[in-house]
Write an enzyme that holds these catalytic residues in place. Structure first.
Site, short mmCIF file in Angstrom:
data_model
loop_
_atom_site.label_atom_id
_atom_site.label_comp_id
_atom_site.label_asym_id
_atom_site.label_seq_id
_atom_site.Cartn_x
_atom_site.Cartn_y
_atom_site.Cartn_z
N GLY A 231 -7.92 4.10 -10.84
CA GLY A 231 -8.21 2.98 -9.96
C GLY A 231 -8.33 1.64 -10.63
O GLY A 231 -8.62 0.64 -9.97
N GLU A 268 -9.16 8.84 -15.63
CA GLU A 268 -7.83 9.43 -15.37
C GLU A 268 -6.98 8.34 -14.73
O GLU A 268 -6.85 8.27 -13.52
CB GLU A 268 -7.95 10.69 -14.49
CG GLU A 268 -8.89 10.54 -13.34
CD GLU A 268 -9.01 11.77 -12.46
OE1 GLU A 268 -8.86 12.90 -12.96
OE2 GLU A 268 -9.25 11.58 -11.25
N CYS A 269 -6.42 7.51 -15.58
CA CYS A 269 -5.70 6.32 -15.11
C CYS A 269 -4.22 6.62 -15.00
O CYS A 269 -3.63 7.27 -15.87
CB CYS A 269 -5.90 5.18 -16.09
SG CYS A 269 -7.61 4.62 -16.16
N GLY A 270 -3.61 6.12 -13.96
CA GLY A 270 -2.17 6.21 -13.82
C GLY A 270 -1.56 4.81 -13.93
O GLY A 270 -0.92 4.47 -14.92
N ARG A 271 -1.82 4.02 -12.90
CA ARG A 271 -1.22 2.69 -12.82
C ARG A 271 -1.47 1.84 -14.06
O ARG A 271 -0.56 1.24 -14.62
CB ARG A 271 -1.83 1.98 -11.59
CG ARG A 271 -1.15 0.67 -11.22
CD ARG A 271 -1.88 0.01 -10.03
NE ARG A 271 -2.12 0.93 -8.96
CZ ARG A 271 -1.22 1.26 -8.02
NH1 ARG A 271 -0.04 0.69 -8.02
NH2 ARG A 271 -1.53 2.12 -7.07
N CYS A 346 19.76 -0.69 5.40
CA CYS A 346 19.94 -1.31 6.71
C CYS A 346 18.62 -1.33 7.47
O CYS A 346 18.53 -0.79 8.57
CB CYS A 346 21.00 -0.55 7.48
SG CYS A 346 22.54 -0.55 6.59
N TYR A 375 4.25 4.33 -9.99
CA TYR A 375 4.43 4.35 -8.54
C TYR A 375 5.67 3.55 -8.12
O TYR A 375 5.66 2.84 -7.12
CB TYR A 375 3.17 3.83 -7.81
CG TYR A 375 1.91 4.57 -8.21
CD1 TYR A 375 1.72 5.89 -7.85
CD2 TYR A 375 0.91 3.94 -8.96
CE1 TYR A 375 0.58 6.58 -8.23
CE2 TYR A 375 -0.23 4.62 -9.34
CZ TYR A 375 -0.39 5.95 -8.97
OH TYR A 375 -1.52 6.63 -9.35
C1 LIG Z 1 -3.91 8.82 -8.02
C2 LIG Z 1 -5.12 9.31 -8.66
C3 LIG Z 1 -5.53 8.80 -9.90
C4 LIG Z 1 -4.82 7.69 -10.60
O1 LIG Z 1 -5.05 6.51 -9.93
P1 LIG Z 1 -4.56 5.11 -10.53
O2 LIG Z 1 -4.97 4.15 -9.48
O3 LIG Z 1 -3.11 5.20 -10.73
O4 LIG Z 1 -5.31 4.88 -11.81
C5 LIG Z 1 -6.64 9.35 -10.49
N1 LIG Z 1 -7.33 10.34 -9.88
C6 LIG Z 1 -6.98 10.84 -8.69
C7 LIG Z 1 -7.78 11.91 -8.08
C8 LIG Z 1 -5.87 10.33 -8.03
O5 LIG Z 1 -5.54 10.81 -6.84
#
Ligand SMILES: *Cc1c(COP(=O)(O)O)cnc(C)c1O
Length: 398
Positions: A231, A268-271, A346, A375
């Site tokens: 997040g 647990e970072c993604g973005r 379109c 994403y």
């Molecule tokens: C998607 C998700 C994340 C990663 O979130 P980011 O906003 O990309 O850091 C971490 N934990 C859970 C449970 C998620 O669903």
């Protein structure tokens, strides 16, 4: 990846009238360096996991294995993707809809922690684990009653399908000791997405510490882990003003020093990890003016890069000029004016940036969308309209 790398890519690709440029470029060198630097600036009691749903391409996972403490996954498919690149990397497993097959798969694949999202999921995991003479280590995913902040998406602090309401957690503390297939290791709270403000994120951490400590005292528990989710945001509106990670880490250090928690803290970072390793490059195939507004049509669009449409924002981009022009007639262009960047689909929804000022943009130039590593491709509907997919290039060892 520097501008030069993007230009090199363009030059390395012979200009083709019949195959306009359309490519994702991922900078794995930068990705690894970023993971290292984020991880090193966290206080020692913290772990940095990568939430692979942001970008689960094999080269990305391979690049990150060894540079993060583990992977966070949200399906059995993602477990297999993670295991395909690393047989022993720690994996934590979230998601509101885990099927029995997924819970069994988690036990097969030696998942470190399963994040349990409901009482029913808890009872199913216990039942399955016991039938296999196993014990599953879990965190309970909490939906906190109060989330002291604003963000783009909210998974907690309100009624949602995620986790277990704070008010329902104590009943599970009492249930778990009666479930021999379950070992409670702590809490998981992922309540917001894309928070840009380090101060409010720190306040959130403090709130999570409060919750965990109060429950430990009250129920005589000793958590090993507090997973504080992902997040952490990426500033698409102003890439030059990113989330202030260093001040966040300094505040977190102070919080840990003051509270002396026994548990380890997992991010647990993604973005925040993957966004800035990716670029989506697309050639302008037409420029037109409609009722006094300028539109650039791109080879590509939201079927490759759905994020700006999904979030209804103007995605940041830059223009890469290309001077050659293959046709014996004039080149459509817009000068010193606002332009709307549209894809080839379109549907009027296929708009990646609206009314953004450009110095000059011509048919045949390329537009490069920044912050496209997370994403981007992975949330897009690639086959809608059956256009060719973009080339996908993973740059390493440059
Ligand atoms: C998607 C998700 C994340 C990663 O979130 P980011 O906003 O990309 O850091 C971490 N934990 C859970 C449970 C998620 O669903």
């Amino acid at each position: 990846m520097s501008l030069q790398h993007l230009r090199n890519y363009l030059e390395g690709r012979t200009q083709s009238r019949t195959q306009p440029i359309c490519a994702y470029l991922y900078d794995l060198v930068h990705l690894r360096a970023r993971a290292d630097s984020l991880r090193q600036s966290l206080p020692p009691q913290c772990k940095l996991f990568y939430a692979i749903k942001a970008n689960s391409d094999e080269p990305v996972l391979k690049a990150l294995a060894g540079h993060v403490d583990g992977f966070e996954v949200a399906s059995l498919g993602e477990i297999h993707r993670a295991r395909a690149v690393d047989d022993s990397i720690p994996i934590v497993f979230g998601g509101p809809g885990k099927s029995d097959a997924e819970l069994e798969g988690a036990l097969d694949q030696r998942i470190m922690l399963t994040h349990v999202e409901s009482e029913h999921q808890l009872r199913r995991l216990d039942w399955i684990a016991r039938s296999r003479n196993q014990v599953a280590d879990i965190l309970l995913r909490v939906n906190p009653a109060f989330v002291p902040q604003q963000a783009t998406l909210r998974m907690g602090g309100q009624a949602t399908q995620f986790g277990i309401d704070e008010t329902q957690i104590p009943a599970l503390f009492e249930l778990i000791p009666t479930l021999p297939g379950i070992r409670l290791k702590g809490l998981h709270i992922h309540a917001i997405s894309n928070n840009l403000d380090a101060c409010t994120h720190l306040a959130l951490m403090q709130h999570y510490f409060d919750l965990a400590e109060a429950w430990q005292r009250r129920y005589g528990l000793a958590f090993d882990w507090l997973n504080v989710g992902g997040g952490i945001g990426v500033n698409y509106a102003n890439p030059n003003a990113p989330f202030d990670w260093n001040s966040f880490c300094a505040g977190l250090s102070a919080l840990i020093a003051a509270r002396q928690p026994r548990f380890q803290i997992v991010f647990e970072c993604g973005r925040f990890l993957a966004a800035d390793c990716g670029y989506y490059m697309s050639e302008v195939t037409d420029i037109k003016t409609s009722y006094n507004k300028h539109f650039a049509i791109l080879r590509g669009g939201s079927h490759h890069f759905r994020l700006p449409v999904s979030w209804q924002h103007n995605h940041p981009f830059m223009v890469l000029a290309r001077d050659s022009w293959p046709y014996p007639f004039s080149r459509p262009a817009v000068h010193d004016a606002p332009v709307t960047l549209c894809g080839e689909l379109c549907t009027p929804k296929d708009t990646l940036a609206r009314d953004v000022h450009v110095e000059r943009l011509r048919a045949g130039d390329c537009v490069v969308f920044l912050l496209a590593g997370a994403y981007g491709w992975h949330i897009s509907h690639h086959d809608f309209l059956s256009h060719p997919h973009p080339e996908r290039v993973f740059l390493d060892n440059y």
